[in-house]
Design a protein around this motif. Structure first.
Motif, PDB file in Angstrom:
ATOM      1  N   GLN A  82       1.294  -1.423   0.330  1.00 46.87           N
ATOM      2  CA  GLN A  82       0.030   0.048  -0.176  1.00 46.87           C
ATOM      3  C   GLN A  82       1.019   1.163   0.040  1.00 46.87           C
ATOM      4  O   GLN A  82       2.024   1.092   0.449  1.00 46.87           O
ATOM      5  N   ASN A  83       0.204   2.398  -1.016  1.00 40.66           N
ATOM      6  CA  ASN A  83       0.948   3.659  -0.749  1.00 40.66           C
ATOM      7  C   ASN A  83       2.069   3.787  -1.407  1.00 40.66           C
ATOM      8  O   ASN A  83       3.000   4.755  -1.672  1.00 40.66           O
ATOM      9  N   PHE A  84       2.884   2.787  -2.503  1.00 44.64           N
ATOM     10  CA  PHE A  84       4.243   2.339  -3.135  1.00 44.64           C
ATOM     11  C   PHE A  84       5.024   2.828  -2.160  1.00 44.64           C
ATOM     12  O   PHE A  84       5.684   2.664  -3.073  1.00 44.64           O
ATOM     13  N   LEU A  85       4.942   3.140  -1.080  1.00 44.64           N
ATOM     14  CA  LEU A  85       6.681   3.210  -0.772  1.00 44.64           C
ATOM     15  C   LEU A  85       7.471   1.810  -1.494  1.00 44.64           C
ATOM     16  O   LEU A  85       8.522   2.111  -1.334  1.00 44.64           O
ATOM     17  N   TYR A  86       7.157   0.903  -0.292  1.00 48.34           N
ATOM     18  CA  TYR A  86       7.958  -0.477  -0.996  1.00 48.34           C
ATOM     19  C   TYR A  86       7.881  -0.078  -2.525  1.00 48.34           C
ATOM     20  O   TYR A  86       9.498  -0.201  -2.974  1.00 48.34           O
TER      21      TYR A  86
END
Length: 225
Positions: free
Chosen positions: A16-20
């Protein structure tokens, strides 16, 4: 059944949130272009990739627990199983770090016909990533009941991971500290990454111990809640 439900939820929160994905893509791009942009050899590039892998796992796992604290309260109450929760966290760390390690190593252009070298390379990335996950898991309380303790603890452990083999005053207790700096320094003083295999095992064992400690700590907190 409980583990499968929590594992699916954790994996969704991890991405989620595209951080990874953003950090992973950035590391892959660095691995592809570092030779040309920085004119560095494979060993130095691999050292930087190990540091990047540690930070990727640390921040992604911290972000996972932040998302969990915001979205999974009802699910945790419904399942009400500390063991299932702990095992799911462990499995997420294994899956995510193995996936990241394989991708980063393949795209780093260090892949070799020597199977041992490839094994050590992927294992090294996995072990430092697992270490980052272990630190984030041990101090996940920063997103729950004791934010200050969790934040300070994570900062101290991260500092010790980078400085354990660098700061002379810490050498006497180096075996107690996260061995990230030890693996980096050893890599800089050798001619092949295969020489760091014993320290890779030590790093993996250290991370496993962190996970088991977190399981005991949060089990006690659950009982006292």
């Amino acid at each position: 059944m409980k583990v499968r439900i929590l594992l699916k939820s954790y994996l969704q929160l991890y991405f989620q949130n595209f951080l990874y994905l953003t950090m992973l893509f950035s590391i892959i791009v660095f691995g592809l272009l570092a030779d040309h942009l920085l004119e560095i050899g494979n060993l130095k590039k691999f050292s930087l990739l190990l540091i990047a892998m540690f930070l990727l796992s640390l921040f992604s796992t911290m972000n996972l627990y932040y998302n969990d604290s915001q979205q999974n309260k009802y699910l945790k109450q419904k399942i009400n199983s500390h063991f299932a929760d702990w095992l799911s966290q462990l499995l997420v760390a294994v899956i995510a770090n193995l996936f990241s390690s394989v991708l980063i190593f393949i795209f780093s252009l260090i892949l070799d016909s020597n199977i041992l070298l490839d094994f050590v390379g992927i294992s090294s990335l996995f072990s430092v990533g697992f270490l980052g996950s272990g630190i984030a898991t041990l101090f996940q309380t920063q997103w729950y009941n004791h934010s200050t303790v969790g934040q300070i603890g994570a900062l101290i452990f991260t500092y010790l991971a980078f400085s354990g083999s660098v700061v002379s005053i810490l050498t006497a207790v180096e075996w107690l500290l996260p061995p990230l700096s030890k693996i980096i320094i050893t890599l800089q003083n050798t001619s092949s990454i295969t020489k760091i295999l014993p320290i890779v095992g030590q790093t993996l064992l250290y991370a496993i111990i962190l996970f088991f400690i977190s399981g005991l700590v949060y089990k006690k907190n659950r009982k006292n809640a």
